[in-house]
Enzyme design. Structure first.
Site, PDB file in Angstrom:
ATOM      1  N   HIS B 262       5.028  -1.819   0.278  1.00 52.90           N
ATOM      2  CA  HIS B 262       4.696  -3.211   0.578  1.00 52.90           C
ATOM      3  C   HIS B 262       5.581  -3.738   1.720  1.00 52.90           C
ATOM      4  O   HIS B 262       5.079  -4.224   2.742  1.00 52.90           O
ATOM      5  CB  HIS B 262       4.897  -4.051  -0.693  1.00 52.90           C
ATOM      6  CG  HIS B 262       4.584  -5.507  -0.536  1.00 52.90           C
ATOM      7  ND1 HIS B 262       3.409  -6.062  -0.968  1.00 52.90           N
ATOM      8  CD2 HIS B 262       5.294  -6.532   0.005  1.00 52.90           C
ATOM      9  CE1 HIS B 262       3.398  -7.365  -0.696  1.00 52.90           C
ATOM     10  NE2 HIS B 262       4.541  -7.672  -0.111  1.00 52.90           N
ATOM     11  N   GLU B 263       6.885  -3.607   1.542  1.00 56.56           N
ATOM     12  CA  GLU B 263       7.800  -4.137   2.559  1.00 56.56           C
ATOM     13  C   GLU B 263       7.695  -3.353   3.863  1.00 56.56           C
ATOM     14  O   GLU B 263       7.838  -3.923   4.948  1.00 56.56           O
ATOM     15  CB  GLU B 263       9.243  -4.138   2.046  1.00 56.56           C
ATOM     16  CG  GLU B 263       9.488  -4.949   0.771  1.00 56.56           C
ATOM     17  CD  GLU B 263       8.987  -6.382   0.818  1.00 56.56           C
ATOM     18  OE1 GLU B 263       8.830  -6.931   1.940  1.00 56.56           O
ATOM     19  OE2 GLU B 263       8.730  -6.969  -0.254  1.00 56.56           O
ATOM     20  N   HIS B 266       4.904  -4.854   5.796  1.00 56.25           N
ATOM     21  CA  HIS B 266       5.420  -6.006   6.543  1.00 56.25           C
ATOM     22  C   HIS B 266       6.237  -5.525   7.743  1.00 56.25           C
ATOM     23  O   HIS B 266       6.151  -6.072   8.843  1.00 56.25           O
ATOM     24  CB  HIS B 266       6.350  -6.846   5.646  1.00 56.25           C
ATOM     25  CG  HIS B 266       5.661  -7.739   4.654  1.00 56.25           C
ATOM     26  ND1 HIS B 266       4.724  -8.669   5.035  1.00 56.25           N
ATOM     27  CD2 HIS B 266       5.795  -7.872   3.310  1.00 56.25           C
ATOM     28  CE1 HIS B 266       4.303  -9.345   3.949  1.00 56.25           C
ATOM     29  NE2 HIS B 266       4.928  -8.866   2.893  1.00 56.25           N
ATOM     30  N   GLU B 292       0.916 -10.856   4.863  1.00 58.29           N
ATOM     31  CA  GLU B 292       0.696 -10.277   3.540  1.00 58.29           C
ATOM     32  C   GLU B 292      -0.437  -9.252   3.578  1.00 58.29           C
ATOM     33  O   GLU B 292      -0.436  -8.285   2.800  1.00 58.29           O
ATOM     34  CB  GLU B 292       0.386 -11.396   2.539  1.00 58.29           C
ATOM     35  CG  GLU B 292       0.395 -10.983   1.083  1.00 58.29           C
ATOM     36  CD  GLU B 292       1.799 -10.737   0.521  1.00 58.29           C
ATOM     37  OE1 GLU B 292       2.797 -10.940   1.243  1.00 58.29           O
ATOM     38  OE2 GLU B 292       1.887 -10.325  -0.659  1.00 58.29           O
TER      39      GLU B 292
END
Lengths: 508, 508
Positions: B262-263, B266, B292
């Protein structure tokens, strides 16, 4: 009106302090965790913060508030000290024309690159032109700040307020006269057995043991941290947020342990700065020399002592079981070598100050115009031969070894020696005032010594000048006596010299 | 004159960007390495930097330069986009009176403390007064920024420029209508076997495997890092310095792996932002929803797919040999639960958006004055019962669970759902445009997907609005269709539903 000026001065200074603190975080990160490609962006952020700081420091609002405070401050009062420190910073910032400040920033940025290349190729000529330009600009800057004092005094003032060539020259001369023969004598006797300090020291255990010692010294890990870096340093963002750093060697525990004790000594000073003054002109450390005295005191006078190892050795062998059976007497000489060497940062206690004396002498002569940049390599090598009995075979091991000049940091080196001298002077005073400091250290009780340093040094911030602080803490002006006695004593013990060259008695 | 205005605008914006970047470093450090006692000093530095940023953002110099640029910018030009983004920031800053800004800062600082206490004691009444004050001030702030739009639209604009209640309400309504029955149906069928995702996962191996995957995704570790923290986040100081963070569970690898993916999603966005625009108004991410979408795409659409595990499983079992013999088919259902739960941050893909829909609905009604602060707990519990079929037994598990309101962040939650929808829409478009994306993923070839996202999303910074970007990248306006089809598909597969509730066909 009065209260309003003070309030204004402190409110504006608070902003300056917050910006400096932010810059320090960015610099710490740069040396510890920043990914390699982050350099460009980081450089820009730091440069913008520096620009904003300069604008605030020279703003009419601040200058007016300062002048108003100066008009009402009693001599020797706390407000007087606040004004003294504020004025020093404001004048240094405002007297240098922006054009010159920019030229200096460019010259040193270019200087760093030239020095790196010159050092890599061990060719001084690649650095010569750039260094000449830096010296020319620094001389111009000193002239702009105060044309009534020698350029070198003005430059030293940035790092060690109040230090002068006139006061330091005889100190260094005396150091050289006393230390040189002692070191030559030691180097001609049997070498010290360093094997007790060598072996396999796993990095995790080295860190754990270092942290154990730092905490015992009183370094508060809820108000600070320890991280790895290439060139260790200590940075205090606030008395409650102090970062120390370390590096290690796999086969020699001394590098890590004494590095950590050194930085933790700096760290205790930063953590001990008075919270009530944080963010005011006198809220920080008074000088680099005083700062260095704190690190050297813990690193050398505590950390290399018989008493310390009487306490530390059983812990040490728990972390490093291969050293089981080692005695303090076996280890101690390996902590007190006196070996002439070419590289300053690797020098031992006995020879270290000769490296500094050489740089002090060369820097002064450079700024007085008595020595040309082109003649630096020869001046360097002759001085090493004269005082340490050795000559560098390459420029990289000689005149090109230090980064400082490429950054324009002239007048910085002397603070290292001042730190060594003041450390011994403070330690002597502590021994005189405290009941049996040696026994306390041998019992691992470091709190009384830390408290004494807190009371005599840390808690005063920049309230007094460095020389006033030394006088108040030790009852004497700065003197090299305790340092020379200490070096003479340990060197003669470590090398078994029967009649060490001596010009004064020593308690230890 | 023209060129001079542009130059001035960009020079001033560069400073703003450098200050924001410095603040981001301080915040990152606060969440990763700062010692506990450092909070007070850090708060001061951050607040001073915010003050300086506000001063620069509202300075006559900047406003004049911006107005001059606005006068000459062609519609739809790059300069026009620069002006649009600059104007948004300048107006938001300058239209809010200093008194109101300070009151908000105080109210949210107090709000955070009240919320923490209320949550610890699970007593909403301890937070009620403080929350009322925050809502009142945020309403006042929205009125000051733009009195012609609904307060909630103005608040959302801070996080998702251009988002409106009118556009989002039907989207969330549709999501609830479609998802609720599907989830209830799944929860009534046999539960999914999650044991393949559980076991002993040593932290060092979890980190190593996570980094291995992040690097494979294309996250550049020379321009970024991974560090541990309590509440993971990604922060970009510069396209060449992007920090991602993680946490882990010892007995369940999903938390760490999907957190890191997820990060890193980003992070790829931040690293992919155009260097040429860095430090200009359009140099950053366009909106939180788009941001997101990048994290959710990698976390869910890539990281939980059959194709990904076809490639990843042999590597996974090298790091975690106890899982040797595990098959993709055994593991896959454990990555696709659809289990109604009370806590948003622990929710799975299928139920997550219902949590957001509930907050969106409550926030709108609060700001429209249709619901009183005192009635929040009941409104909350009824909504959970209606859409997820469960009711919180304590306020801590219900209305007090999220930190956002205590910080005044109203209008933030919807961006999470937008991200989920846009992720699916983008992934569908990528599949349509690229030759056999699935096979590439199954072969561990992620570079083409990353390049596609770079070309369609990352490289545009804030050149286009979020909705324009979605339209350009996918050929369609924002739609929930791909997301609903995806959830329907995976949920029916994981739970063996034969006729999943469906109102439209799905390619997957």
């Amino acid at each position: 009106m009065t209260a309003a000026s003070e309030e204004k001065l402190f409110a504006l200074w608070r902003e300056l302090s917050d910006i400096s603190s932010a810059s320090a975080v960015l610099e710490w990160d740069q040396e510890t965790y920043m990914p390699s490609k982050g350099q460009e962006g980081r450089g820009r952020s730091l440069s913008t913060l520096a620009g904003i700081r300069h604008r605030l420091l020279t703003s009419p609002d601040l200058v007016d508030a300062l002048s108003a405070c100066e008009g009402i401050a009693e001599p020797d009062s706390e407000l007087g000290a606040q004004c003294r420190e504020a004025r020093r910073s404001v004048d240094r910032a405002s007297r240098v024309p922006e054009k010159l400040a920019k030229a200096l920033a460019e010259a040193t940025s270019q200087g760093l690159a030239c020095w790196q290349k010159a050092r890599a190729e061990s060719d001084f000529s690649l650095f010569e032109e750039s260094l000449s330009r830096i010296i020319e600009l620094r001389r111009e800057q000193a002239e702009a700040i105060d044309s009534n004092r020698s350029a070198y005094d003005v430059l030293m003032d940035e790092f060690e307020p109040g230090a002068t060539e006139a006061a330091l020259a005889p100190v260094f001369e005396n150091l050289c006269e006393q230390l040189s023969p002692l070191i030559l004598e030691a180097s001609e006797s049997r070498p010290v057995d360093e094997s007790p300090a060598m072996g396999d020291f796993p990095v995790a255990e080295q860190k754990a043991f270092g942290l154990f010692v730092a905490e015992k010294m009183g370094f508060d890990l809820e108000a600070g941290r320890l991280d790895a870096t290439t060139h260790p340093f200590c940075s205090g963002f606030h008395p409650n947020d102090v970062r120390i750093t370390w590096r290690h060697m796999d086969q020699d525990f001394r590098s890590a342990l004494y590095g950590i004790m050194h930085e933790a000594g700096h760290g205790l000073y930063e953590q001990g700065l008075p919270a009530k003054w944080h963010g005011t002109p006198i809220g920080g450390a008074v000088s680099l020399g005083i700062h260095e005295s704190q690190s050297r005191l813990w690193e050398n006078l505590v950390g290399r002592s018989h008493a310390f190892w009487k306490w530390a050795l059983p812990h040490f062998t728990k972390y490093f079981p291969a050293k089981d059976g080692l005695t303090v007497d076996q280890l101690w000489p390996a902590l007190h070598t006196a070996r002439p060497s070419l590289i300053r940062v690797e020098a031992d206690e006995a020879t270290y100050n000769l490296h500094i004396a050489i740089r002090f002498d060369i820097e002064r002569r450079l700024f007085a115009g008595d020595i040309a940049v082109a003649d630096l390599p020869e001046a360097w090598d002759s001085a090493y031969e004269k005082f340490l009995g050795i000559r560098a075979e390459t420029a990289a091991e000689g005149v090109l070894q230090d980064i400082h000049w490429s950054m324009g940091a002239f007048g910085y080196f002397p603070t290292y020696s001042l730190g060594n001298l003041i450390a011994c002077q403070l330690f002597d005073a502590a021994e005189n005032e405290m009941d049996d400091l040696e026994s306390m250290i041998a019992a691992g009780e470091f709190a009384p010594l830390r408290a004494w340093l807190g009371e005599k040094v840390h808690s005063h911030g920049a309230r007094w000048s460095a020389s006033e602080l030394v006088q108040k803490a030790t009852g004497q002006p700065l003197t090299a006596g305790p340092f020379l006695a200490y070096i003479r004593n340990i060197t003669s013990q470590a090398y078994g010299l029967e009649n060490p060259s001596s010009s004064s008695g020593s308690r230890r």
